[in-house]
Design a protein around this motif. Structure first.
Motif, PDB file in Angstrom:
ATOM      1  N   ALA A  19     -13.703  33.971  74.210  1.00 30.61           N
ATOM      2  CA  ALA A  19     -14.510  32.693  74.257  1.00 30.61           C
ATOM      3  C   ALA A  19     -15.819  32.877  75.101  1.00 30.61           C
ATOM      4  O   ALA A  19     -15.572  33.039  76.412  1.00 30.61           O
ATOM      5  N   ASN A  21     -20.100  31.520  75.936  1.00 28.59           N
ATOM      6  CA  ASN A  21     -21.360  31.031  75.744  1.00 28.59           C
ATOM      7  C   ASN A  21     -22.312  31.674  76.160  1.00 28.59           C
ATOM      8  O   ASN A  21     -22.367  32.387  77.117  1.00 28.59           O
ATOM      9  N   TRP A 180     -12.517  25.694  72.573  1.00 28.82           N
ATOM     10  CA  TRP A 180     -13.733  25.045  72.149  1.00 28.82           C
ATOM     11  C   TRP A 180     -13.907  23.781  73.129  1.00 28.82           C
ATOM     12  O   TRP A 180     -15.232  23.528  73.605  1.00 28.82           O
ATOM     13  N   GLU A 181     -12.933  23.338  73.768  1.00 29.74           N
ATOM     14  CA  GLU A 181     -13.135  22.083  74.762  1.00 29.74           C
ATOM     15  C   GLU A 181     -13.835  22.820  75.942  1.00 29.74           C
ATOM     16  O   GLU A 181     -14.764  22.080  76.405  1.00 29.74           O
ATOM     17  N   SER A 222     -21.952  29.080  71.289  1.00 31.98           N
ATOM     18  CA  SER A 222     -20.738  29.205  71.690  1.00 31.98           C
ATOM     19  C   SER A 222     -19.946  29.824  70.719  1.00 31.98           C
ATOM     20  O   SER A 222     -20.087  29.800  69.364  1.00 31.98           O
ATOM     21  N   VAL A 224     -16.229  31.923  69.534  1.00 30.84           N
ATOM     22  CA  VAL A 224     -14.923  32.336  69.635  1.00 30.84           C
ATOM     23  C   VAL A 224     -14.304  33.545  68.923  1.00 30.84           C
ATOM     24  O   VAL A 224     -14.542  33.408  67.520  1.00 30.84           O
ATOM     25  N   ARG A 238     -20.955  28.836  67.174  1.00 31.88           N
ATOM     26  CA  ARG A 238     -21.580  27.527  66.962  1.00 31.88           C
ATOM     27  C   ARG A 238     -22.989  27.544  67.648  1.00 31.88           C
ATOM     28  O   ARG A 238     -22.908  27.561  68.918  1.00 31.88           O
ATOM     29  N   GLU A 249     -22.623  26.016  62.371  1.00 34.75           N
ATOM     30  CA  GLU A 249     -21.575  26.750  62.512  1.00 34.75           C
ATOM     31  C   GLU A 249     -21.612  27.925  61.580  1.00 34.75           C
ATOM     32  O   GLU A 249     -21.801  27.709  60.152  1.00 34.75           O
TER      33      GLU A 249
END
Length: 266
Positions: A19, A21, A180-181, A222, A224, A238, A249
């Protein structure tokens, strides 16, 4: 990239979970994740200024990601090669991850500060030109931002915790929701927890959240990425629309060794 949480052989169904950024100036031209026309086996976003990338995967299951190292005390090299090329060169090349990392360690001084993660079926390796040598990564969960691997900056601690919780949840729909959170987390760290990287307290605050947003700079994408034990790869990106709350996305899926895969954008 500026924040990466990585799980190696820590999930019962996935050999790899990432994950991440990517933080960058909004004005820097960027293409979203796609198969590259000049390297058809490479799936990644692309920096349209220098031609490299921050993170990508190939049909053979080679993966790499890079972050800059934040330390204004080091003089920036005006003629240094692009750090995004470190990812692209590995993914387009033939050298295995361990050989690539060891070769890079010998010539790392030519670049501005970086952290590089590279992996293939022979293992995962971490190399930086702010510490000596190459580190082989054992199974487990790791966090990386703009300091050395697992430096406990607040955003790194939060991202690692979210990854640990996600892989512990193991199966079932929505197991990755915590990831994602965590990537969307805009909470600024408390002043007494801020690192001191030499950029001043105001910028330290702005940069302390996992998801960064300023007028000219912030989180641009972002991602994953998962590789299942059976070789199924899923890459979801995203891309943030600067100045807005929404994103576009793109989703891609393929099996390692296959010559085709599915992809969509919305």
């Amino acid at each position: 990239m500026c924040l990466i949480a990585l799980a190696l052989h820590a999930h019962p169904s996935y050999r790899l979970v990432i994950a991440a950024n990517r933080d960058e100036f909004y004005a820097r031209p960027t293409a979203p994740a796609a198969w590259w026309a000049d390297a058809p086996d490479l799936l990644a976003g692309r920096d349209l200024r220098e031609g490299g990338t921050w993170m990508g995967v190939t049909r053979a299951g080679r993966v790499a990601a890079v972050t800059n190292y934040r330390d204004p005390g080091f003089a920036q090299l005006a003629d240094a090669p692009s750090r995004g090329a470190l990812v692209a060169d590995f993914l387009r090349g033939a050298a295995d991850a361990e050989s690539y990392a060891n070769d890079l360690a010998e010539r790392a001084a030519a670049y501005n500060g970086f952290n590089l993660l590279v992996g293939d079926d022979g293992g995962w390796f971490y190399v930086s030109n702010r510490t000596a040598g190459v580190r082989r990564l054992e199974p487990g969960v790791y966090g990386l931002s703009n300091a050395l691997l697992d430096t406990p900056w607040p955003k790194v601690v939060r991202a690692r915790r979210a990854m640990e919780q996600a892989v512990a949840a193991a199966e079932g729909p929505g197991w990755d929701a915590r990831l994602w959170e965590a990537l969307a987390d805009r909470v600024i760290a408390a002043d007494d927890a801020l690192p001191d990287t030499g950029v001043g307290s105001e910028r330290e605050r702005l940069l302390s959240a996992p998801f960064i947003r300023t007028d000219v700079y912030g989180t641009r994408a972002s991602t994953v990425l998962t590789i299942a034990n059976d070789g199924e790869v899923r890459f979801v990106e995203r891309s943030v629309v600067p100045g807005q709350d929404g994103w576009t996305e793109s989703r891609h899926a393929f099996r390692i060794g296959s010559e085709s895969g599915s992809g969509s954008s919305e």
